[in-house]
Structure formats: C-alpha cells, structure tokens
Enzyme design. Structure first.
Site, PDB file in Angstrom:
ATOM      1  N   THR A 150       0.856  -1.178   0.000  1.00  0.00           N
ATOM      2  CA  THR A 150       0.000   0.000   0.000  1.00  0.00           C
ATOM      3  C   THR A 150       0.902   1.242   0.000  1.00  0.00           C
ATOM      4  OG1 THR A 150      -1.731  -1.117   1.215  1.00  0.00           O
ATOM      5  CG2 THR A 150      -1.555   1.234   1.609  1.00  0.00           C
ATOM      6  N   ARG A 154     -14.821  -6.458  -0.026  1.00  0.00           N
ATOM      7  CA  ARG A 154     -14.145  -6.249   1.274  1.00  0.00           C
ATOM      8  C   ARG A 154     -13.565  -4.820   1.332  1.00  0.00           C
ATOM      9  NH1 ARG A 154      -8.564  -4.816   2.629  1.00  0.00           N
ATOM     10  NH2 ARG A 154      -8.102  -5.672   4.671  1.00  0.00           N
ATOM     11  N   VAL A 155     -13.794  -4.150   2.449  1.00  0.00           N
ATOM     12  CA  VAL A 155     -13.250  -2.801   2.629  1.00  0.00           C
ATOM     13  C   VAL A 155     -12.205  -2.859   3.731  1.00  0.00           C
ATOM     14  CG1 VAL A 155     -13.776  -0.396   3.183  1.00  0.00           C
ATOM     15  CG2 VAL A 155     -15.464  -1.782   1.970  1.00  0.00           C
ATOM     16  N   GLY A 156     -11.032  -2.308   3.463  1.00  0.00           N
ATOM     17  CA  GLY A 156      -9.957  -2.308   4.464  1.00  0.00           C
ATOM     18  C   GLY A 156      -9.941  -1.036   5.285  1.00  0.00           C
ATOM     19  N   ASP A 157      -8.839  -0.816   5.967  1.00  0.00           N
ATOM     20  CA  ASP A 157      -8.696   0.339   6.866  1.00  0.00           C
ATOM     21  C   ASP A 157      -8.415   1.637   6.120  1.00  0.00           C
ATOM     22  OD1 ASP A 157      -6.194  -0.866   6.097  1.00  0.00           O
ATOM     23  OD2 ASP A 157      -5.206   0.462   7.528  1.00  0.00           O
ATOM     24  N   THR A 175      -0.353   1.141   7.159  1.00  0.00           N
ATOM     25  CA  THR A 175      -0.284   0.024   6.217  1.00  0.00           C
ATOM     26  C   THR A 175      -0.187  -1.297   6.976  1.00  0.00           C
ATOM     27  OG1 THR A 175       1.021  -1.062   4.490  1.00  0.00           O
ATOM     28  CG2 THR A 175       2.224   0.409   5.967  1.00  0.00           C
ATOM     29  N   GLY A 176      -0.845  -2.312   6.467  1.00  0.00           N
ATOM     30  CA  GLY A 176      -0.780  -3.607   7.145  1.00  0.00           C
ATOM     31  C   GLY A 176      -2.110  -4.330   7.050  1.00  0.00           C
ATOM     32  N   GLY A 186      -5.495  -4.695   7.375  1.00  0.00           N
ATOM     33  CA  GLY A 186      -6.508  -3.658   7.549  1.00  0.00           C
ATOM     34  C   GLY A 186      -7.519  -3.905   8.652  1.00  0.00           C
TER      35      GLY A 186
HETATM   36  N1  ASP Z   1      -4.058  -1.951   4.875  1.00  0.00           N
HETATM   37  C1  ASP Z   1      -4.350  -2.453   3.561  1.00  0.00           C
HETATM   38  C2  ASP Z   1      -5.693  -3.157   3.612  1.00  0.00           C
HETATM   39  O1  ASP Z   1      -5.924  -3.900   4.530  1.00  0.00           O
HETATM   40  C3  ASP Z   1      -3.324  -3.368   3.019  1.00  0.00           C
HETATM   41  C4  ASP Z   1      -1.880  -2.986   3.214  1.00  0.00           C
HETATM   42  O2  ASP Z   1      -1.586  -1.948   3.789  1.00  0.00           O
HETATM   43  O3  ASP Z   1      -0.995  -3.734   2.769  1.00  0.00           O
HETATM   44  O4  ASP Z   1      -6.462  -3.005   2.713  1.00  0.00           O
END
Ligand code: ASP
Length: 317
Positions: free
Chosen positions: A185, A213-216, A236-237, A239
């Site tokens: 990301t 799906r919705v992430g953070d 990032t990570g 979510g």
């Molecule tokens: N945080 C992002 C999500 O979960 C993915 C990522 O940061 O690698 O959509």
C-alpha cells in the site's frame, strides 16, 4: 498626508501577516507498504524500490519547498506511486479472489478535518484524486463502488479499462519476485510551511480479498487521519486490525487527550495494541516531529525535511 501614513501601516500589516503565515518549515514522510520484503531480493529490484521512493519524495518536496500545500504534496506523491506498478495501489494493485482490482483511497486535511474517501473503485486511474474530489466537490466524505464511479463520471473524471491495473509481464523477473511478496500500500503525510497537516493513503487492499471487502485505508481514523491540533497519520498492514484498533485516530487522540508525544503515541499503537506482524505507520506532528514505526519485517519508507534530513529505507537501519 493621510496616504503617507496609511502606506507604511499596510506594509507593516502585510509583513506581519505573511510572516505569521509561513514557518518556512516542511516535512514529508512516505511509505510503500509494510510486510515481508525479502532481504535477498535481487539488487536491481531493491534499487528500483529505493529510486521509486526517492522520486516520490522529490515530487512532494518540490511542492512543499515552493510554498505548496500539504494536501497537494500528499496527493501528487500518491499519484506517482499509484502509477508505479511496483506498489499495491492504482496500477499494480493486488487482485481479489475473482481476479479484479478493487481499490480504496482516502485523503484528509488537518486544517479543517475535511476528508474524502472511496472504496471498491475499479476504473479510476488515480483513486486518491477521486478521494480528493469527494472531499472538495461533494457534500459527502465516503463513496463506494458504483456510486463512487458515478460521481467520478459526473465531475468529468477519466476512466481506464480495468485491465490497466493488472501488471503485465513487463518486469518479468521482478514480477516473479513481487508476486512472492506482499505488495505495499502507499501513503504520505506532510506538514507544509503554513503549519497545515495532511494525510493520504491508497491501496488495492489485501491480496485475494473477497469482492466487496473494505480495508482500513479509506476508513477515516483507521488507516488515515489528520488534525492540525495533533498529527497526520497513514497506516499500512492487516486492515482489519487497524480498523478494530482505530489506529490512526488513536494516535491523534493520545496526543490530544493524554498529552503524549508523537513517538510514544505511535509506539503504543504499534507495540501494545497491534500484534507482531500486523503492519506499521508513518506520522508527522504539528511541530514537524515525525516517526516511522512497524512491527513487520520491513516497511518501505522515506522522509525529507526542510532542515535537510532525507532517507529512503526498506528494512531496519
Ligand atoms: N491496509 C491495507 C488493507 O488492509 C493493506 C496494506 O496496507 O498492505 O487493505
């Protein structure tokens, strides 16, 4: 006689106001995702990542150094990273379990808490710019899927074929390497010379996520947040973990309500609230302090400041 007195008065007022408006100080911090970058990756690929981060910093610094705004800087930095297939945002986004790119992005201005976000967009070349348009040209803050693209059409956004986002074998060797890794990301936070903070994050989400799906990232306060009273944050990570822990807002809240400094507030989230390997974040506060912390093996990251600090890094220093 009257004019003679008025002119110096207005000149004095002008100087006072312009001096009060610009501090001359700026900070830009970026990330290209947290995860398990293999330290044994080919040197050419490593150099490509580092030079992409450097280029992103150059784009943002050019804006900030020339009295541009934090919001412009973070948007343009993210545009560059979205167009760069090495990262999991825009072109090069990871795909859903149905093989499609569904992208999320959010942008926020610390000046007045204005923000804009989009989720599940499939045909917008630069989702962060659509998020900015949501912030500036609509009365809403968050648009999803078809509605987001309908809004984009209304305001004259350029559409691309969904195939555009799927990277072809142009970087064959690299691609093989990239595929083995969790792609990153992208995010940027900035403090401009006028004391305004901004944050922006853009992503294709998690690889093989279920459609819808919705992430953070587009959830204001989870993956993205900015407030001039405290700080600007881009995460990032994994979510889901960042949503459950309202990570970005909590960093700001700890500073505002508990008087914690930026570094300690971020460390509390990364080391005590999240679990090892969940991810990381970048943040800058209203005084220009900044921090880049993560609990994964690596985080692609970089920073540049008006007082000459500059670096791009992948693993621990
Ligand atoms: N945080 C992002 C999500 O979960 C993915 C990522 O940061 O690698 O959509």
């Amino acid at each position: 006689m009257k004019t003679k007195l008025l002119f110096p008065f207005f000149l004095f007022l002008f100087c006072l106001l312009t001096n009060a408006q610009t501090t001359g100080k700026y900070v830009l911090v970026i990330h290209g995702g947290a995860g398990g970058m293999d330290e044994n990756m080919p040197d050419s690929l490593k150099q490509e990542y580092l030079s992409s981060l450097n280029k992103a910093l150059e784009i943002g610094e050019q804006i900030l150094a020339n009295d541009g705004t934090a919001i412009d800087a973070v948007e343009k930095v993210i545009n560059y990273l979205e167009d760069n297939p090495l990262f999991n945002a825009g072109k090069g986004s990871v795909l859903t379990s149905e093989g499609k790119a569904e992208m999320d992005a959010a942008i926020m201005s610390g000046k007045d808490l204005s923000c804009g976000a989009v989720t599940g967009v499939r045909k917008i070349k630069n989702p962060i710019s659509l998020a900015r348009a949501v912030m500036e040209k609509s009365q809403h803050v968050f648009f999803a899927g078809e509605g987001a693209e309908k809004f984009a059409k209304e305001i004259g956004f350029k559409f691309v074929n969904p195939k555009y986002f799927i990277v072809e074998n142009r970087y064959e060797t690299w691609l093989k390497e990239i595929k083995k890794k969790k792609k990153g990301t992208v995010g940027a936070v900035a403090l401009d010379k006028f004391g305004n903070l901004a944050a922006a994050t853009s992503t294709g989400g998690m690889s093989m996520k279920k459609p819808g799906r919705v992430g953070d990232v587009p959830v204001i306060g989870a993956g993205t947040y900015a407030n001039n009273k405290t700080c600007a944050v881009s995460c990032t990570g994994w979510g889901e973990k960042f949503i459950k822990n309202t990570v970005a807002f909590n960093v700001s809240a700890m500073m505002e309500y508990k008087n914690m400094n930026l570094r300690d507030a971020v460390s509390e989230m990364i080391n005590n609230r999240l679990s090892p390997d969940d991810g990381g974040l970048i943040a800058v506060d209203k005084d220009g302090n900044f921090t880049l912390q993560y609990n994964t093996k690596s985080m692609l990251r970089g920073y540049v400041t008006s007082d000459g600090k500059r670096d791009v890094i992948i693993w621990q220093k």
